[in-house]
Design a protein around this motif. Structure first.
Motif, PDB file in Angstrom:
ATOM      1  N   SER A 135     -11.374  -5.086  -7.144  1.00 46.02           N
ATOM      2  CA  SER A 135     -10.614  -5.662  -8.243  1.00 46.02           C
ATOM      3  C   SER A 135     -11.546  -5.834  -9.445  1.00 46.02           C
ATOM      4  O   SER A 135     -12.673  -6.303  -9.297  1.00 46.02           O
ATOM      5  CB  SER A 135     -10.047  -7.021  -7.840  1.00 46.02           C
ATOM      6  OG  SER A 135      -9.461  -7.636  -8.969  1.00 46.02           O
ATOM      7  N   HIS A 193      -8.567   0.951 -14.155  1.00 46.73           N
ATOM      8  CA  HIS A 193      -7.916  -0.232 -13.571  1.00 46.73           C
ATOM      9  C   HIS A 193      -8.395  -1.449 -14.360  1.00 46.73           C
ATOM     10  O   HIS A 193      -9.565  -1.809 -14.316  1.00 46.73           O
ATOM     11  CB  HIS A 193      -8.305  -0.331 -12.094  1.00 46.73           C
ATOM     12  CG  HIS A 193      -7.690  -1.478 -11.380  1.00 46.73           C
ATOM     13  ND1 HIS A 193      -8.109  -1.866 -10.139  1.00 46.73           N
ATOM     14  CD2 HIS A 193      -6.684  -2.333 -11.706  1.00 46.73           C
ATOM     15  CE1 HIS A 193      -7.403  -2.900  -9.729  1.00 46.73           C
ATOM     16  NE2 HIS A 193      -6.527  -3.197 -10.680  1.00 46.73           N
ATOM     17  N   ALA A 223     -12.758   0.841  -4.739  1.00 46.24           N
ATOM     18  CA  ALA A 223     -11.775   0.286  -5.682  1.00 46.24           C
ATOM     19  C   ALA A 223     -11.682  -1.238  -5.653  1.00 46.24           C
ATOM     20  O   ALA A 223     -10.623  -1.793  -5.367  1.00 46.24           O
ATOM     21  CB  ALA A 223     -10.403   0.920  -5.447  1.00 46.24           C
ATOM     22  N   GLU A 263       0.831  -1.208   0.000  1.00 44.28           N
ATOM     23  CA  GLU A 263       0.000   0.000   0.000  1.00 44.28           C
ATOM     24  C   GLU A 263       0.866   1.258   0.000  1.00 44.28           C
ATOM     25  O   GLU A 263       0.559   2.228  -0.704  1.00 44.28           O
ATOM     26  CB  GLU A 263      -0.930  -0.007   1.206  1.00 44.28           C
ATOM     27  CG  GLU A 263      -2.005  -1.072   1.110  1.00 44.28           C
ATOM     28  CD  GLU A 263      -2.800  -1.232   2.393  1.00 44.28           C
ATOM     29  OE1 GLU A 263      -2.376  -0.714   3.461  1.00 44.28           O
ATOM     30  OE2 GLU A 263      -3.851  -1.895   2.341  1.00 44.28           O
ATOM     31  N   SER A 267      -3.735  -6.118  -6.933  1.00 49.71           N
ATOM     32  CA  SER A 267      -4.937  -5.322  -6.660  1.00 49.71           C
ATOM     33  C   SER A 267      -4.753  -4.443  -5.430  1.00 49.71           C
ATOM     34  O   SER A 267      -5.265  -3.321  -5.379  1.00 49.71           O
ATOM     35  CB  SER A 267      -6.162  -6.220  -6.473  1.00 49.71           C
ATOM     36  OG  SER A 267      -6.504  -6.834  -7.690  1.00 49.71           O
ATOM     37  N   CYS A 268      -4.022  -4.912  -4.453  1.00 54.65           N
ATOM     38  CA  CYS A 268      -3.739  -4.129  -3.250  1.00 54.65           C
ATOM     39  C   CYS A 268      -2.957  -2.867  -3.614  1.00 54.65           C
ATOM     40  O   CYS A 268      -3.291  -1.765  -3.169  1.00 54.65           O
ATOM     41  CB  CYS A 268      -2.970  -4.988  -2.250  1.00 54.65           C
ATOM     42  SG  CYS A 268      -2.492  -4.125  -0.749  1.00 54.65           S
ATOM     43  N   ARG A 315      -5.277  -0.528  -5.633  1.00 52.24           N
ATOM     44  CA  ARG A 315      -6.275   0.100  -4.755  1.00 52.24           C
ATOM     45  C   ARG A 315      -5.655   1.273  -3.986  1.00 52.24           C
ATOM     46  O   ARG A 315      -6.245   2.357  -3.891  1.00 52.24           O
ATOM     47  CB  ARG A 315      -6.845  -0.936  -3.784  1.00 52.24           C
ATOM     48  CG  ARG A 315      -7.978  -0.436  -2.943  1.00 52.24           C
ATOM     49  CD  ARG A 315      -8.602  -1.553  -2.093  1.00 52.24           C
ATOM     50  NE  ARG A 315      -9.045  -2.664  -2.943  1.00 52.24           N
ATOM     51  CZ  ARG A 315      -8.471  -3.860  -2.989  1.00 52.24           C
ATOM     52  NH1 ARG A 315      -7.435  -4.150  -2.215  1.00 52.24           N
ATOM     53  NH2 ARG A 315      -8.943  -4.800  -3.791  1.00 52.24           N
ATOM     54  N   ARG A 320      -6.796   5.153  -4.457  1.00 51.78           N
ATOM     55  CA  ARG A 320      -7.251   5.950  -3.311  1.00 51.78           C
ATOM     56  C   ARG A 320      -6.407   7.208  -3.135  1.00 51.78           C
ATOM     57  O   ARG A 320      -6.920   8.255  -2.766  1.00 51.78           O
ATOM     58  CB  ARG A 320      -7.227   5.108  -2.047  1.00 51.78           C
ATOM     59  CG  ARG A 320      -8.343   4.085  -2.017  1.00 51.78           C
ATOM     60  CD  ARG A 320      -8.289   3.234  -0.787  1.00 51.78           C
ATOM     61  NE  ARG A 320      -9.435   2.336  -0.753  1.00 51.78           N
ATOM     62  CZ  ARG A 320      -9.496   1.246  -0.026  1.00 51.78           C
ATOM     63  NH1 ARG A 320      -8.474   0.904   0.748  1.00 51.78           N
ATOM     64  NH2 ARG A 320     -10.575   0.486  -0.059  1.00 51.78           N
TER      65      ARG A 320
END
Length: 115
Positions: free
Chosen positions: A63, A81, A61, A17, A44-45, A48, A52
């Motif tokens: 996947s 995305h 957000a 992140e 995906s993490c 996301r 954000r």
């Protein structure tokens, strides 16, 4: 500017992140960030966290595994995305709007090798 592919080890979700947040201000309209790796490695993490950082911390957000693409209105440009895992033919990426996404904003692309 051409950029070389990078491999970065991120052993924890918090580090993934953090990288997404650090990449966010570097992303510009017309650019794509391609995320490769096996299932469950954090693509995906990272996407996301980046989304954000460019929209709102409250942005859900999810996947785009089943929708193939999700778009978000960013502060300066739209962010698309893409999850290309389920593509059967590379031309399908154009059908779901990859070129338009880059014309109007930036793209995060999971499974870019499917192109």
């Amino acid at each position: 500017m051409n950029r070389l592919p990078a491999r970065i080890a991120l052993p924890a979700e918090a580090e993934t992140e953090a990288l997404g947040r650090r990449l966010a201000p570097l992303l510009q309209a017309g650019e794509a960030i391609c995320l490769s790796g096996g299932l469950g490695v954090g693509k995906s993490c990272l996407a996301r966290a980046l989304i954000r950082a460019l929209t709102s911390q409250d942005e859900e957000a999810p996947s785009p595994t089943f929708t193939l693409v999700q778009t978000y209105p960013g502060r300066e440009f739209e962010i698309a995305h893409f999850d290309l895992y389920r593509l059967e033919d590379p031309d399908e990426a154009w059908e779901i709007g990859l070129e338009e996404a880059l014309d109007h904003g930036a793209a995060l692309i999971e499974w870019p090798e499917r192109l």
